[in-house]
Design a protein around this motif. Structure first.
Motif, PDB file in Angstrom:
ATOM      1  N   PRO A 184       0.820  -1.216   0.000  1.00  0.00           N
ATOM      2  CA  PRO A 184       0.000   0.000   0.000  1.00  0.00           C
ATOM      3  C   PRO A 184       0.849   1.261   0.000  1.00  0.00           C
ATOM      4  O   PRO A 184       2.010   1.259   0.423  1.00  0.00           O
ATOM      5  N   GLN A 211     -10.383   0.036   0.185  1.00  0.00           N
ATOM      6  CA  GLN A 211     -10.106  -0.406  -1.186  1.00  0.00           C
ATOM      7  C   GLN A 211      -8.749  -1.080  -1.281  1.00  0.00           C
ATOM      8  O   GLN A 211      -8.568  -2.029  -2.048  1.00  0.00           O
ATOM      9  N   VAL A 212      -7.802  -0.597  -0.490  1.00  0.00           N
ATOM     10  CA  VAL A 212      -6.477  -1.217  -0.456  1.00  0.00           C
ATOM     11  C   VAL A 212      -6.591  -2.654   0.041  1.00  0.00           C
ATOM     12  O   VAL A 212      -6.012  -3.581  -0.544  1.00  0.00           O
ATOM     13  N   ASP A 215      -8.284  -4.797  -2.618  1.00  0.00           N
ATOM     14  CA  ASP A 215      -7.358  -5.105  -3.714  1.00  0.00           C
ATOM     15  C   ASP A 215      -6.386  -6.210  -3.301  1.00  0.00           C
ATOM     16  O   ASP A 215      -6.113  -7.148  -4.066  1.00  0.00           O
ATOM     17  N   CYS A 227       0.746  -6.819  -5.031  1.00  0.00           N
ATOM     18  CA  CYS A 227      -0.400  -5.945  -5.276  1.00  0.00           C
ATOM     19  C   CYS A 227      -0.049  -4.564  -4.749  1.00  0.00           C
ATOM     20  O   CYS A 227       0.115  -4.381  -3.537  1.00  0.00           O
ATOM     21  N   SER A 229      -1.343  -0.803  -4.233  1.00  0.00           N
ATOM     22  CA  SER A 229      -2.653  -0.161  -4.157  1.00  0.00           C
ATOM     23  C   SER A 229      -2.593   1.070  -3.266  1.00  0.00           C
ATOM     24  O   SER A 229      -1.776   1.143  -2.344  1.00  0.00           O
ATOM     25  N   LYS A 236       2.116   8.124  -7.211  1.00  0.00           N
ATOM     26  CA  LYS A 236       1.908   7.326  -8.419  1.00  0.00           C
ATOM     27  C   LYS A 236       3.046   7.494  -9.423  1.00  0.00           C
ATOM     28  O   LYS A 236       3.693   6.506  -9.804  1.00  0.00           O
TER      29      LYS A 236
END
Length: 265
Positions: A184, A211-212, A215, A227, A229, A236
């Motif tokens: 995350p 949501q993390v 995911d 993953c 997230s 980003k």
């Protein structure tokens, strides 16, 4: 018990999300944390809400015997986790050699973030392999991708978690067992306030954790390697460009992102 998930740090921000997600799928749970009162309250609420079977294990995850206690309790009780979510962990801001970082704080961080998850899987994986099935989600961090001045030990522990998880993913091929690392970005959990990071650029655009968690949970079910997230704002493009940055430039950038008061500058 059916479709049983063992979740460490279950009553923390991300842990609560994993409990909700797994409970909504009708899965039973073994919740692990330090406070028996918090575990009991969480278990009562979740079992009534989701109509699932929930057991608790109160243990201090910074202690070397914690993993053995968890394993022995599960074996003696006949609880066989199909899923293990190594979620518990913490960080903390401060110059490694000066300021607020004591020996005890950093050794405890290494124990909770690295030693205990390692011990847990050392004990449980052989049973999963014998059954020919099992899913593991190790909560790492995007911090694993770079050194972290002012969180030197935390970043290093997450680098270990991702590297170790990825190695296990390959070693376990063909066994029916998979290991996924969840990485995350900055989230709106107790992590920032506990670590003294709320007033920093790093957490200025922290995201909601649900949501993390979702995911990561779904990636685990698919047996994915990693993953990533929950990357807010500048994280980003930075994550994708980080490998191309000169190391000293990257270290200066990370350092400045973590200076207290930088969120308002």
């Amino acid at each position: 018990m059916k479709n049983t998930a063992l979740i460490t740090g279950s009553y923390g921000g991300l842990g609560k999300c994993f409990v909700k997600i797994h409970g909504e799928k009708g899965g039973d749970m073994i919740l692990v944390g330090r406070s028996q009162d918090k575990l009991d309250a969480q278990a009562k609420e979740a079992s009534e809400k989701y109509e699932v079977e929930i057991h608790t294990i109160a243990v201090d995850l910074s202690k070397p015997e914690a993993a053995q206690t968890i394993y022995d309790t599960c074996k003696a009780s006949g609880w066989l986790p199909d899923i293990i979510i190594n979620n518990a962990g913490f960080g903390g801001q401060g110059d490694f050699a000066r300021e607020r970082r004591s020996m005890e704080q950093d050794m405890s961080m290494i124990a909770v973030n690295v030693e205990t998850p390692t011990r847990i899987l050392k004990l449980f994986l052989k049973d999963m392999i014998e059954r020919g099935s099992g899913k593991v989600l190790n909560v790492s961090s995007t911090a694993a991708a770079m050194p972290g001045p002012l969180q030197a030990v935390y970043y290093a522990t997450k680098s270990y978690v991702t590297s170790w998880s990825n190695a296990l993913w390959r070693e376990l091929q063909g066994t029916g067992v998979t290991v996924t690392a969840l990485m995350p970005g900055a989230m709106q959990t107790g992590f920032a306030s506990t670590g003294g990071l709320t007033d920093t650029k790093l957490f200025a655009n922290a995201v909601e954790p649900y949501q993390v968690a979702l995911d990561g949970y779904n990636a685990m079910l698919k047996g994915e390697l990693n993953c990533i997230s929950g990357l807010p704002g500048i994280q980003k493009p930075f994550m994708s460009l980080a490998p191309m940055f000169p190391k000293k430039t990257m270290l200066n950038f990370v350092y400045n992102q973590q200076i207290a008061g930088s969120a308002n500058r």
